[in-house]
Motif scaffolding. Structure first.
Motif, PDB file in Angstrom:
ATOM      1  N   ILE A  90       0.801  -1.218   0.000  1.00  0.00           N
ATOM      2  CA  ILE A  90       0.000   0.000   0.000  1.00  0.00           C
ATOM      3  C   ILE A  90       0.837   1.273   0.000  1.00  0.00           C
ATOM      4  N   TYR A 290      -5.770  -0.490  -7.895  1.00  0.00           N
ATOM      5  CA  TYR A 290      -5.279   0.347  -6.801  1.00  0.00           C
ATOM      6  C   TYR A 290      -4.584   1.583  -7.366  1.00  0.00           C
ATOM      7  N   SER A 366      -6.592  -3.746  -0.886  1.00  0.00           N
ATOM      8  CA  SER A 366      -6.238  -2.367  -0.708  1.00  0.00           C
ATOM      9  C   SER A 366      -7.458  -1.515  -1.044  1.00  0.00           C
TER      10      SER A 366
END
Length: 367
Positions: A90, A290, A366
């Motif tokens: 992340i 993401y 995520s």
């Protein structure tokens, strides 16, 4: 371990490593978010903002499946390995995009620079949901998810040794959220319904990991169930405004995340919906979702820069989506995936056997 094939029983499920259709669901969710932000008034009826709550359900399901399989394989849960993997997955890409937006804001000066300066203390401490409006406002979801990542694995490690204790722990969490929610005893900056999706995803993962409860879940692994739940989700998206007016937005979110949770088993079983969501294009988009989520406003600004007359509408939506996909593919190949792989290696090097675990994949857990 094997890639996903036909799943007939619990043993097939536990031996399956890659749930590809979950990436496809992420692709649909990120397109809905783009539609909400850039599609204009005609796209409002699709209520694409609900897509972020589909991300939450997927996150809860995937990280809990990882924890369950780790406990089966090693007899314990390594929080160190978990946080190494999560941080590598992340933080680097998020910080890269943050620095890029910060630099562009400095060049632009004016209100956008003041907004970024005010939001930076929150962005750097992953308290994103507390920040006022700023160019990376959509990263509020990272603040919510990171708090769940900090709390849930630790609670699971302490109390998740048996199927009963896992359900009990999740039920206690659900009861606590409901109590805070119903009594209104939470501060204005804390929205308990934003955590409901991750908890629902975690409960689905727990249910699918036990022989007895896997049998109960099988009802949602049929073709009919896939169709019924998918149609219900479409109806919620189309009628969300009316539903929200009738029962309230938090209750709408609760209905939505429960439906997404009910959909997950059909995406793991051999259903028509799993095959649709496992198409090459959706997998391609889902694995870059993401990065797409993070760069969406940069992509929109690039479109406006190339065509200043462009306003919110279908052209802005599809052009922004295309620009974001191209940029995200580069980031995924050159930055995101190498660092994620490095994080897996670091976890393994720390002696946690992270890469040897029968972990679930299929969409990163995520935003």
């Amino acid at each position: 371990m094997r890639e996903q094939g036909s799943i007939h029983d619990l043993e097939d499920y536990l031996q399956t490593r890659n749930f590809a259709a979950l990436d496809g669901l992420r692709a649909v969710a990120v397109f809905l978010v783009f539609g909400f932000h850039f599609g204009g008034p005609k796209w409002d009826k699709f209520s694409g903002w609900l897509g972020v709550h589909a991300f939450f359900v997927l996150s809860g399901f995937l990280i809990t499946t990882l924890l369950l399989r780790e406990r089966d394989a090693t007899g314990t849960v390594s929080l160190k390995a978990f946080y190494i993997r999560r941080a590598a997955r992340i933080l680097p890409l998020y910080l890269l995009v943050y620095l890029l937006v910060l630099g562009l804001s400095f060049v632009a000066q004016g209100a956008v620079w003041e907004q970024m300066k005010a939001a930076t203390p929150y962005y750097l401490t992953l308290l994103n949901e507390l920040a006022e409006f700023a160019p990376l406002q959509m990263t509020w979801t990272l603040g919510v998810e990171w708090k769940y990542y900090l709390l849930w694995p630790a609670v699971f490690a302490l109390f998740g040794s048996t199927c009963a204790s896992r359900f009990g722990t999740a039920a206690c969490g659900l009861a606590l959220l409901a109590a805070i929610w119903m009594t209104g005893s939470h501060p204005s900056w804390f929205s308990p319904w934003n955590y409901l999706g991750m908890l629902v995803g975690s409960m689905v993962a727990i249910a699918m990991h036990s022989r007895r409860t896997f049998g109960w879940i099988r009802i949602f692994m049929t073709q009919a169930a896939a169709l019924a739940v998918a149609l219900a989700l479409v109806a919620v998206h189309r009628k969300s405004l009316a539903i929200s007016t009738w029962i309230g937005q938090p209750q709408l979110i609760a209905i939505y995340v429960v439906l997404v949770g009910m959909l997950l088993p059909s995406l793991i079983a051999n259903t028509w919906l799993r095959r649709v969501l496992s198409s090459r294009f959706l997998l391609f988009v889902g694995r870059r979702s993401y990065a797409m989520y993070l760069v969406q406003y940069l992509a929109a600004q690039a479109v406006i820069g190339m065509s200043p007359a462009t306003v919110a509408g279908p052209l802005m939506l599809f052009a922004s989506f295309g620009v974001a996909l191209v940029a995200s593919d580069f980031l995924y190949r050159r930055f995101e995936k190498p660092i994620t792989d490095w994080g897996q290696q670091r976890a393994r090097a720390a002696g946690q056997q992270a890469c040897a675990l029968p972990a679930a994949t299929g969409g990163a857990a995520s935003a």
